[in-house]
Scaffold this active site. Structure first.
Site, PDB file in Angstrom:
ATOM      1  N   TYR A 124       0.937  -1.152  -0.068  1.00  0.00           N
ATOM      2  CA  TYR A 124      -0.153   0.167  -0.026  1.00  0.00           C
ATOM      3  C   TYR A 124       0.796   1.179  -0.115  1.00  0.00           C
ATOM      4  O   TYR A 124       0.647   2.298  -0.618  1.00  0.00           O
ATOM      5  CB  TYR A 124      -0.900   0.008   1.297  1.00  0.00           C
ATOM      6  CG  TYR A 124      -1.612   1.270   1.136  1.00  0.00           C
ATOM      7  CD1 TYR A 124      -2.724   1.716   0.319  1.00  0.00           C
ATOM      8  CD2 TYR A 124      -1.646   2.170   2.457  1.00  0.00           C
ATOM      9  CE1 TYR A 124      -3.186   2.889   0.408  1.00  0.00           C
ATOM     10  CE2 TYR A 124      -2.332   3.263   2.439  1.00  0.00           C
ATOM     11  CZ  TYR A 124      -3.229   3.603   1.507  1.00  0.00           C
ATOM     12  OH  TYR A 124      -3.857   4.937   1.568  1.00  0.00           O
ATOM     13  N   TYR A 137      -1.202  13.096   5.839  1.00  0.00           N
ATOM     14  CA  TYR A 137      -0.755  12.190   6.886  1.00  0.00           C
ATOM     15  C   TYR A 137       0.677  12.297   7.387  1.00  0.00           C
ATOM     16  O   TYR A 137       1.439  12.399   6.403  1.00  0.00           O
ATOM     17  CB  TYR A 137      -1.098  10.672   6.356  1.00  0.00           C
ATOM     18  CG  TYR A 137      -2.336  10.417   6.562  1.00  0.00           C
ATOM     19  CD1 TYR A 137      -3.435  11.037   7.336  1.00  0.00           C
ATOM     20  CD2 TYR A 137      -2.899   8.961   5.874  1.00  0.00           C
ATOM     21  CE1 TYR A 137      -4.824  10.725   7.464  1.00  0.00           C
ATOM     22  CE2 TYR A 137      -4.276   8.780   6.038  1.00  0.00           C
ATOM     23  CZ  TYR A 137      -5.277   9.244   6.593  1.00  0.00           C
ATOM     24  OH  TYR A 137      -6.386   8.904   6.858  1.00  0.00           O
ATOM     25  N   ARG A 156       1.594   6.786  -6.895  1.00  0.00           N
ATOM     26  CA  ARG A 156       0.349   7.645  -6.982  1.00  0.00           C
ATOM     27  C   ARG A 156       1.088   9.142  -7.192  1.00  0.00           C
ATOM     28  O   ARG A 156       0.714  10.027  -7.900  1.00  0.00           O
ATOM     29  CB  ARG A 156      -0.860   7.228  -6.281  1.00  0.00           C
ATOM     30  CG  ARG A 156      -2.047   8.500  -6.317  1.00  0.00           C
ATOM     31  CD  ARG A 156      -3.005   7.905  -5.634  1.00  0.00           C
ATOM     32  NE  ARG A 156      -2.732   7.648  -4.126  1.00  0.00           N
ATOM     33  CZ  ARG A 156      -3.972   7.167  -3.206  1.00  0.00           C
ATOM     34  NH1 ARG A 156      -5.103   7.042  -3.751  1.00  0.00           N
ATOM     35  NH2 ARG A 156      -3.675   7.041  -2.050  1.00  0.00           N
ATOM     36  N   GLU A 175     -14.824  -0.282   6.035  1.00  0.00           N
ATOM     37  CA  GLU A 175     -14.582   0.795   5.203  1.00  0.00           C
ATOM     38  C   GLU A 175     -15.674   1.154   4.376  1.00  0.00           C
ATOM     39  O   GLU A 175     -16.276   0.294   3.854  1.00  0.00           O
ATOM     40  CB  GLU A 175     -13.289   0.956   4.316  1.00  0.00           C
ATOM     41  CG  GLU A 175     -13.124   2.450   3.839  1.00  0.00           C
ATOM     42  CD  GLU A 175     -11.632   2.226   3.053  1.00  0.00           C
ATOM     43  OE1 GLU A 175     -10.692   2.054   3.812  1.00  0.00           O
ATOM     44  OE2 GLU A 175     -11.499   2.336   1.768  1.00  0.00           O
ATOM     45  N   ARG A 204     -11.446  13.727   1.130  1.00  0.00           N
ATOM     46  CA  ARG A 204     -12.311  12.832   1.856  1.00  0.00           C
ATOM     47  C   ARG A 204     -13.663  12.694   0.956  1.00  0.00           C
ATOM     48  O   ARG A 204     -14.311  11.685   1.116  1.00  0.00           O
ATOM     49  CB  ARG A 204     -12.760  13.470   3.173  1.00  0.00           C
ATOM     50  CG  ARG A 204     -11.421  13.606   4.107  1.00  0.00           C
ATOM     51  CD  ARG A 204     -10.843  12.263   4.291  1.00  0.00           C
ATOM     52  NE  ARG A 204      -9.569  12.318   5.264  1.00  0.00           N
ATOM     53  CZ  ARG A 204      -9.114  11.345   5.449  1.00  0.00           C
ATOM     54  NH1 ARG A 204      -9.408  10.122   5.247  1.00  0.00           N
ATOM     55  NH2 ARG A 204      -7.944  11.468   6.241  1.00  0.00           N
TER      56      ARG A 204
HETATM   57  C1  3EB Z   1      -8.049   6.358   5.444  1.00  0.00           C
HETATM   58  O1  3EB Z   1      -9.021   7.302   5.441  1.00  0.00           O
HETATM   59  C2  3EB Z   1      -8.496   5.144   4.880  1.00  0.00           C
HETATM   60  O2  3EB Z   1      -5.369   5.455  -0.256  1.00  0.00           O
HETATM   61  O3  3EB Z   1      -6.794   6.117  -1.845  1.00  0.00           O
HETATM   62  C3  3EB Z   1      -9.753   5.351   2.306  1.00  0.00           C
HETATM   63  C4  3EB Z   1      -9.886   5.818   0.853  1.00  0.00           C
HETATM   64  C5  3EB Z   1      -8.197   4.751   2.637  1.00  0.00           C
HETATM   65  C6  3EB Z   1      -8.728   6.050   0.137  1.00  0.00           C
HETATM   66  C7  3EB Z   1      -6.300   5.897  -0.591  1.00  0.00           C
HETATM   67  C8  3EB Z   1      -7.296   5.281   1.640  1.00  0.00           C
HETATM   68  C9  3EB Z   1      -7.481   5.640   0.396  1.00  0.00           C
HETATM   69  O4  3EB Z   1      -6.855   6.776   5.489  1.00  0.00           O
HETATM   70  C10 3EB Z   1      -7.756   4.430   4.087  1.00  0.00           C
END
Ligand code: 3EB
Length: 335
Positions: free
Chosen positions: A144, A206, A151, A324, A219
């Site tokens: 991941y 992050y 990306r 999720e 989001r």
């Molecule tokens: C998060 O909120 C959970 O890497 O494209 C959710 C939606 C998550 C998309 C991405 C990762 C991704 O971090 C993981």
């Protein structure tokens, strides 16, 4: 009003029972629970993609059909099969970048999407990323995390910002996929607006404990499709940047829906676009199929009976996350 987009779920047989005219208005098809799309679907000339994640309440092979009430046209370019109407383009990565390391496969796939969109002068709206063996290490870095590097590199290489409200909504899930990376996406003629969750740090900010490069997604993404539409990213039980309710799937479900409610509140506060949870089409990813009835019940308790949900078994990109939830809000008839 002619709808720019509809999402239907149907068995492959039902797709063949549709009229010519209905098929001509189909933008793309996603088939779940299979390694390869059934051959007859390939012959329709519509972008199709197989996602191996197993449906939990529907039969293996169930299809998600992205349909439009507007005329469509399509083509292929640089490994992408696409189909558009006047508002949106559905894009499926055709080739399996199996032979490439995941970082390079991801960068190549995103650059191919960008090439199609640039030709059409469209904006990336929503991406679904399915990564084989998402938790495995390859060369010392979790896959991941490798995906996140690739990306971000694609964004930087094409002079796009990877860390502001222009990035699309997304989901990133894993499974024992036969393909290295399976990816499909939507782009739009009108520019989407990213919506962030005030309870969470933006994913593109992050801290490094989640990997050398942060994930590139918003989001949620709000867009005009003959009325406002909201694409809500895969949403988990995360507050700030931390996973919460470890080991408690019911509480994680509640927290994820709480996060989705915050996004709905933000869309209304910032842009006057109003939906309730019961208006949404949900896709729910569960790490353990045994949690299915518990999560169903909790969603029903919070949203109300007869909500629209589609459940799949998947690995979620942090090991401690059990559920999720992503969602789609289409323009309502009477705003
Ligand atoms: C998060 O909120 C959970 O890497 O494209 C959710 C939606 C998550 C998309 C991405 C990762 C991704 O971090 C993981």
């Amino acid at each position: 009003m002619a709808e720019a987009l509809q999402v239907l779920r149907m068995a492959p047989e039902e797709i063949f029972q549709q009229s010519e005219e209905q098929r001509a208005r189909t933008l793309g098809i996603v088939q779940y629970g299979v390694t390869e799309v059934v051959a007859d679907l390939r012959q329709l000339g519509i972008p199709v993609i197989a996602i191996q994640l197993r449906p939990l309440a529907e039969p293996v092979g169930i299809c998600e059909v992205w349909r439009s009430q507007l005329p469509t046209q399509g083509g292929r370019m640089g490994g992408i099969h696409w189909r558009s109407n006047a508002s949106v383009t559905f894009m499926a990565v055709d080739q399996d970048p199996m032979e490439l390391p995941l970082t390079r496969a991801t960068e190549a796939s995103y650059r191919a999407l960008f090439a199609v969109m640039d030709r059409k002068k469209q904006h990336l709206l929503r991406v679904w990323n399915y990564i084989a063996d998402i938790h495995d290490d390859g060369e010392g870095l979790e896959r991941y995390r490798q995906f996140n590097i690739g990306r971000q590199q694609a964004y930087l290489a094409s002079h796009r910002s990877p860390s502001d409200e222009s990035v699309p909504a997304a989901s990133a899930l894993g499974g024992s996929e036969a393909k290295n990376l399976s990816l499909f996406a939507l782009s739009s003629r009108s520019r989407p607006i990213g919506i962030e969750n005030s309870r969470q740090i933006s994913a593109y900010h992050y801290p490094a404990e989640y990997g050398p490069r942060p994930p590139t997604f918003s989001r949620a993404s709000l867009v005009d499709l003959a009325g406002p539409a909201l694409f809500i990213s895969g949403t988990a039980s995360i507050v700030g940047h931390q996973s919460v309710h470890l080991g408690d799937c019911r509480a994680q479900t509640r927290e994820a829906l709480g996060n989705i409610q915050v996004l709905l509140d933000e869309a209304y506060r910032q842009h006057g676009a109003r939906w309730a949870l019961r208006d949404l089409q949900f896709k729910v990813y569960l790490r353990h199929r045994e949690d299915f009835s518990l999560v169903c019940a909790e969603m029903e308790r919070i949203i109300g009976a007869s909500y629209n949900g589609f459940f799949l078994q998947a690995d979620i990109c942090r090991r401690e996350l059990l559920v999720e939830i992503e969602a789609l809000a289409l323009p309502l008839d009477n705003p």
